[in-house]
Write an enzyme that holds these catalytic residues in place. Structure first.
Site, PDB file in Angstrom:
ATOM      1  N   ARG A 105     -11.416  54.068  54.232  1.00 61.38           N
ATOM      2  CA  ARG A 105     -12.128  54.553  52.989  1.00 61.38           C
ATOM      3  C   ARG A 105     -11.442  54.548  51.830  1.00 61.38           C
ATOM      4  O   ARG A 105     -10.241  55.187  51.850  1.00 61.38           O
ATOM      5  CB  ARG A 105     -12.623  55.943  53.716  1.00 61.38           C
ATOM      6  N   THR A 109     -14.189  55.968  45.697  1.00 56.34           N
ATOM      7  CA  THR A 109     -15.563  55.485  45.935  1.00 56.34           C
ATOM      8  C   THR A 109     -16.111  55.830  47.126  1.00 56.34           C
ATOM      9  O   THR A 109     -17.272  55.856  47.325  1.00 56.34           O
ATOM     10  CB  THR A 109     -15.545  54.050  45.832  1.00 56.34           C
ATOM     11  N   ASP A 201     -12.094  61.136  69.324  1.00 55.11           N
ATOM     12  CA  ASP A 201     -11.617  60.014  68.623  1.00 55.11           C
ATOM     13  C   ASP A 201     -11.276  58.838  69.657  1.00 55.11           C
ATOM     14  O   ASP A 201     -10.123  59.119  70.220  1.00 55.11           O
ATOM     15  CB  ASP A 201     -10.414  60.386  67.662  1.00 55.11           C
ATOM     16  N   ASP A 204      -7.603  57.456  69.415  1.00 57.34           N
ATOM     17  CA  ASP A 204      -6.761  58.394  69.677  1.00 57.34           C
ATOM     18  C   ASP A 204      -6.644  58.503  71.360  1.00 57.34           C
ATOM     19  O   ASP A 204      -5.596  58.611  72.182  1.00 57.34           O
ATOM     20  CB  ASP A 204      -6.967  59.819  69.198  1.00 57.34           C
TER      21      ASP A 204
HETATM   22  N1  URA Z   1     -15.049  57.514  65.655  1.00 55.75           N
HETATM   23  C1  URA Z   1     -14.737  58.157  66.774  1.00 55.75           C
HETATM   24  O1  URA Z   1     -13.558  57.591  67.185  1.00 55.75           O
HETATM   25  N2  URA Z   1     -15.375  59.264  67.301  1.00 55.75           N
HETATM   26  C2  URA Z   1     -16.143  59.719  66.636  1.00 55.75           C
HETATM   27  O2  URA Z   1     -17.079  60.489  67.369  1.00 55.75           O
HETATM   28  C3  URA Z   1     -16.900  58.956  65.517  1.00 55.75           C
HETATM   29  C4  URA Z   1     -16.106  57.999  64.956  1.00 55.75           C
END
Ligand code: URA
Length: 210
Positions: A105, A109, A201, A204
């Site tokens: 990102r 912007t 995530d 992760d």
């Molecule tokens: N990306 C992820 O890894 N988990 C989410 O919940 C949203 C975006």
């Protein structure tokens, strides 16, 4: 349910996804389950690959067999979590070509900007399968597909593990021609952009970075 969305509700997929969602599931198990689910979902996402008849000979007689036709499909991983889908898919489609799209990102912007883009040639002649486990806002998937279309890709589909309604709606607006295959459509996005209930995530969890 939007008509560009398919939910793979097979019991094995749902069972494995439930284990992946659990906070206590260790990284190695998470990664193994993702590999297995990607193979099960690959059946759905490759359902309409072009085929052709060819003459073969079995030990008993001649016959016409069915084989894949045309250019090898392209698998495009959206970095980094998309890589978790690749190994399982490549077990099933070993001849597939593989591309990578890295987006981050722009803090001014707030738009996704590419930091890496390497994709197979002749995308216009291939079935292009974009893999991104979490379809959250849908902005990075839509931006990646913009880039792929600019490279000529026409026959594109998106494979995700878990989607938020917001991401499905955004993809439907930006790329109504791209079917989406998911294992689950969850409830909503929270204020930090995580899918709820989700699984956290995905990057992760699959790479053990947290
Ligand atoms: N990306 C992820 O890894 N988990 C989410 O919940 C949203 C975006």
């Amino acid at each position: 349910m939007p008509d560009h969305l398919t939910i793979v509700d097979h019991p094995l997929v749902q069972h494995k996804l439930t284990i992946m969602r659990e906070i206590a599931t260790p990284t190695a198990t998470f990664r193994q389950l993702l590999r297995e689910i990607s193979q099960l979902m690959a059946f759905e996402v490759t359902r309409d690959l072009p085929v052709t008849m060819r003459d073969i000979e079995t030990p008993l007689c001649k016959m016409q067999g069915i084989g894949l036709a045309g250019h090898d499909p392209a698998l495009i991983s959206i970095l980094r979590a998309g890589n978790g889908f690749l190994d399982g898919m490549l077990d099933l489609i070993p001849s597939a070509r593989v591309g990578f799209v890295g987006l981050e990102r722009d803090e001014e912007t707030l738009q996704p900007m590419q930091y890496y883009f390497k994709v197979p040639q002749h995308l216009d002649k291939r079935t292009v399968i974009v893999v991104d486990p979490m379809l959250a806002t849908g902005h990075s998937s839509a931006a990646a597909i913009d880039l792929l279309k600019r490279k000529g890709a026409r026959n594109i589909r998106l494979m995700c593990l878990v989607a938020a309604p917001e991401g499905v709606a955004h993809m439907g607006e930006k790329h109504p021609d791209v079917p989406i295959v998911v294992a689950a459509l969850d409830d909503h996005l929270n204020e930090k952009g995580y899918i709820v209930p989700g699984l956290g995530d995905a990057g992760d969890r699959m790479f053990g970075t947290k």
